[in-house]
Design a protein around this motif. Structure first.
Motif, PDB file in Angstrom:
ATOM      1  N   SER A 104      71.458 -36.134  13.078  1.00 27.13           N
ATOM      2  CA  SER A 104      72.050 -37.032  14.063  1.00 27.13           C
ATOM      3  C   SER A 104      70.982 -37.925  14.678  1.00 27.13           C
ATOM      4  O   SER A 104      69.812 -37.557  14.745  1.00 27.13           O
ATOM      5  N   SER A 105      71.417 -39.064  15.174  1.00 23.52           N
ATOM      6  CA  SER A 105      70.488 -39.956  15.874  1.00 23.52           C
ATOM      7  C   SER A 105      70.123 -39.393  17.244  1.00 23.52           C
ATOM      8  O   SER A 105      69.145 -39.817  17.840  1.00 23.52           O
ATOM      9  N   GLY A 106      70.939 -38.471  17.753  1.00 21.32           N
ATOM     10  CA  GLY A 106      70.712 -37.949  19.096  1.00 21.32           C
ATOM     11  C   GLY A 106      71.117 -38.929  20.178  1.00 21.32           C
ATOM     12  O   GLY A 106      70.911 -38.693  21.360  1.00 21.32           O
ATOM     13  N   MET A 107      71.723 -40.044  19.776  1.00 21.12           N
ATOM     14  CA  MET A 107      72.128 -41.093  20.721  1.00 21.12           C
ATOM     15  C   MET A 107      73.631 -40.962  20.992  1.00 21.12           C
ATOM     16  O   MET A 107      74.359 -40.324  20.258  1.00 21.12           O
ATOM     17  N   ASP A 108      74.073 -41.619  22.038  1.00 22.02           N
ATOM     18  CA  ASP A 108      75.492 -41.642  22.378  1.00 22.02           C
ATOM     19  C   ASP A 108      76.156 -42.747  21.560  1.00 22.02           C
ATOM     20  O   ASP A 108      76.483 -43.810  22.073  1.00 22.02           O
ATOM     21  N   SER A 109      76.346 -42.460  20.277  1.00 16.00           N
ATOM     22  CA  SER A 109      76.857 -43.456  19.340  1.00 16.00           C
ATOM     23  C   SER A 109      78.174 -42.981  18.755  1.00 16.00           C
ATOM     24  O   SER A 109      78.260 -41.895  18.182  1.00 16.00           O
ATOM     25  N   SER A 110      79.200 -43.806  18.869  1.00 20.50           N
ATOM     26  CA  SER A 110      80.500 -43.429  18.310  1.00 20.50           C
ATOM     27  C   SER A 110      80.414 -43.256  16.801  1.00 20.50           C
ATOM     28  O   SER A 110      81.015 -42.341  16.234  1.00 20.50           O
ATOM     29  N   THR A 111      79.665 -44.105  16.131  1.00 16.17           N
ATOM     30  CA  THR A 111      79.523 -44.004  14.684  1.00 16.17           C
ATOM     31  C   THR A 111      78.911 -42.670  14.302  1.00 16.17           C
ATOM     32  O   THR A 111      79.402 -41.975  13.409  1.00 16.17           O
ATOM     33  N   ASP A 112      77.844 -42.292  14.966  1.00 20.40           N
ATOM     34  CA  ASP A 112      77.166 -41.027  14.700  1.00 20.40           C
ATOM     35  C   ASP A 112      78.115 -39.858  14.948  1.00 20.40           C
ATOM     36  O   ASP A 112      78.287 -38.973  14.108  1.00 20.40           O
ATOM     37  N   HIS A 113      78.762 -39.839  16.102  1.00 23.37           N
ATOM     38  CA  HIS A 113      79.672 -38.735  16.451  1.00 23.37           C
ATOM     39  C   HIS A 113      80.813 -38.614  15.440  1.00 23.37           C
ATOM     40  O   HIS A 113      81.146 -37.511  14.998  1.00 23.37           O
ATOM     41  N   GLU A 114      81.402 -39.730  15.068  1.00 20.98           N
ATOM     42  CA  GLU A 114      82.540 -39.691  14.154  1.00 20.98           C
ATOM     43  C   GLU A 114      82.125 -39.278  12.751  1.00 20.98           C
ATOM     44  O   GLU A 114      82.854 -38.532  12.080  1.00 20.98           O
ATOM     45  N   ARG A 115      80.976 -39.742  12.277  1.00 15.96           N
ATOM     46  CA  ARG A 115      80.495 -39.302  10.955  1.00 15.96           C
ATOM     47  C   ARG A 115      80.276 -37.797  10.955  1.00 15.96           C
ATOM     48  O   ARG A 115      80.646 -37.106  10.008  1.00 15.96           O
ATOM     49  N   HIS A 116      79.651 -37.304  12.023  1.00 17.09           N
ATOM     50  CA  HIS A 116      79.396 -35.873  12.124  1.00 17.09           C
ATOM     51  C   HIS A 116      80.711 -35.096  12.166  1.00 17.09           C
ATOM     52  O   HIS A 116      80.854 -34.062  11.502  1.00 17.09           O
ATOM     53  N   GLN A 117      81.688 -35.571  12.918  1.00 19.09           N
ATOM     54  CA  GLN A 117      82.988 -34.885  12.999  1.00 19.09           C
ATOM     55  C   GLN A 117      83.665 -34.820  11.628  1.00 19.09           C
ATOM     56  O   GLN A 117      84.173 -33.767  11.226  1.00 19.09           O
ATOM     57  N   GLY A 118      83.688 -35.934  10.907  1.00 22.58           N
ATOM     58  CA  GLY A 118      84.306 -35.957   9.584  1.00 22.58           C
ATOM     59  C   GLY A 118      83.586 -35.058   8.597  1.00 22.58           C
ATOM     60  O   GLY A 118      84.216 -34.335   7.809  1.00 22.58           O
ATOM     61  N   PHE A 119      82.270 -35.081   8.642  1.00 22.71           N
ATOM     62  CA  PHE A 119      81.441 -34.265   7.759  1.00 22.71           C
ATOM     63  C   PHE A 119      81.683 -32.787   8.042  1.00 22.71           C
ATOM     64  O   PHE A 119      81.953 -31.995   7.126  1.00 22.71           O
ATOM     65  N   SER A 120      81.624 -32.411   9.310  1.00 28.19           N
ATOM     66  CA  SER A 120      81.811 -31.007   9.706  1.00 28.19           C
ATOM     67  C   SER A 120      83.222 -30.522   9.405  1.00 28.19           C
ATOM     68  O   SER A 120      83.415 -29.391   8.937  1.00 28.19           O
ATOM     69  N   ALA A 121      84.214 -31.360   9.686  1.00 28.54           N
ATOM     70  CA  ALA A 121      85.606 -30.975   9.436  1.00 28.54           C
ATOM     71  C   ALA A 121      85.844 -30.718   7.950  1.00 28.54           C
ATOM     72  O   ALA A 121      86.504 -29.742   7.578  1.00 28.54           O
ATOM     73  N   ARG A 122      85.285 -31.578   7.088  1.00 23.84           N
ATOM     74  CA  ARG A 122      85.484 -31.379   5.657  1.00 23.84           C
ATOM     75  C   ARG A 122      84.782 -30.111   5.183  1.00 23.84           C
ATOM     76  O   ARG A 122      85.312 -29.383   4.343  1.00 23.84           O
ATOM     77  N   CYS A 123      83.624 -29.823   5.736  1.00 17.22           N
ATOM     78  CA  CYS A 123      82.944 -28.568   5.385  1.00 17.22           C
ATOM     79  C   CYS A 123      83.837 -27.380   5.745  1.00 17.22           C
ATOM     80  O   CYS A 123      84.015 -26.462   4.940  1.00 17.22           O
ATOM     81  N   ALA A 124      84.424 -27.409   6.933  1.00 18.55           N
ATOM     82  CA  ALA A 124      85.308 -26.324   7.371  1.00 18.55           C
ATOM     83  C   ALA A 124      86.541 -26.233   6.475  1.00 18.55           C
ATOM     84  O   ALA A 124      86.957 -25.128   6.089  1.00 18.55           O
ATOM     85  N   GLU A 125      87.127 -27.375   6.110  1.00 21.36           N
ATOM     86  CA  GLU A 125      88.315 -27.391   5.250  1.00 21.36           C
ATOM     87  C   GLU A 125      88.048 -26.772   3.889  1.00 21.36           C
ATOM     88  O   GLU A 125      88.955 -26.216   3.265  1.00 21.36           O
ATOM     89  N   THR A 126      86.828 -26.887   3.414  1.00 27.28           N
ATOM     90  CA  THR A 126      86.481 -26.355   2.097  1.00 27.28           C
ATOM     91  C   THR A 126      85.917 -24.940   2.176  1.00 27.28           C
ATOM     92  O   THR A 126      85.471 -24.407   1.160  1.00 27.28           O
ATOM     93  N   GLY A 127      85.893 -24.377   3.366  1.00 28.35           N
ATOM     94  CA  GLY A 127      85.435 -22.997   3.523  1.00 28.35           C
ATOM     95  C   GLY A 127      83.944 -22.824   3.704  1.00 28.35           C
ATOM     96  O   GLY A 127      83.446 -21.695   3.711  1.00 28.35           O
ATOM     97  N   LEU A 128      83.233 -23.916   3.866  1.00 31.19           N
ATOM     98  CA  LEU A 128      81.791 -23.821   4.083  1.00 31.19           C
ATOM     99  C   LEU A 128      81.488 -23.568   5.560  1.00 31.19           C
ATOM    100  O   LEU A 128      82.306 -23.885   6.434  1.00 31.19           O
ATOM    101  N   ASN A 129      80.308 -23.034   5.814  1.00 32.33           N
ATOM    102  CA  ASN A 129      79.852 -22.902   7.199  1.00 32.33           C
ATOM    103  C   ASN A 129      79.657 -24.288   7.792  1.00 32.33           C
ATOM    104  O   ASN A 129      79.451 -25.268   7.071  1.00 32.33           O
TER     105      ASN A 129
END
Length: 181
Positions: A104-129
């Protein structure tokens, strides 16, 4: 440049105001509004940039690029950054990676937050940690390079890193090359 040529053909002028802090942007906006522009394009992923929409003289002339503004009456053009994060997870998982991380950039960035949310959600959907989360202090090459030490320290726990921005990825790769050479 070609954009400038096309604007001049239509008797238009492009003006640029840059700033790292919202007060600098607000000062630039005040200066721009003195010219009574047709439109003001806001290119910033930081949530502080939403505050410039509070200017009553600028509000109906603002167009945010690469973000959805907090004010529903202000226009914005954006792509689905959550979907982009999910697609990156799909890509890495498709290559066989299972222990993923997000830089993460560590900044208050909507782009950063949303990319991280999508990435994390897909990992969870596929059964990954959940991906390991590494933070930096900005969208810069230097921040990516500095993050290399943290990533190297956790190499046994991961096999792929998705970075919030290309410039972070370039810094991270060079920082890791430097660490191993």
């Amino acid at each position: 440049n070609r954009i400038g040529e096309h604007l001049r053909e239509d008797n238009l002028t492009l003006m640029l105001v840059a700033g790292e802090h919202v007060h600098e942007l607000q000062e630039g906006l005040n200066m721009l509004m003195a010219y009574d522009p047709l439109a003001v394009l806001v290119i910033s992923s930081f949530s502080d940039a939403d505050s410039i929409a509070l200017s009553p003289t600028a509000r109906n002339k603002l167009l945010y690029f690469n973000r959805v503004p907090a004010d529903s009456l202000v226009l914005g053009v954006a792509y689905d950054t959550r979907a982009a994060g999910a697609r990156m997870a799909d890509y890495l998982i498709g290559l066989g990676h299972r222990r993923l991380a997000y830089l993460s950039s560590g900044m208050d960035s909507s782009t950063d937050h949303e990319r991280h949310q999508g990435f994390s959600a897909r990992c969870a959907e596929t059964g990954l940690n959940q991906p390991l989360l590494f933070g930096t202090k900005g969208f810069t090459y230097e921040a990516g390079m500095a993050a290399a030490a943290d990533v190297v320290a956790r190499l046994d726990d991961l096999d792929a890193v998705f970075c919030a921005a290309d410039i972070l990825a370039l810094g991270l790769m060079d920082g890791m090359r430097h660490h191993f050479h």
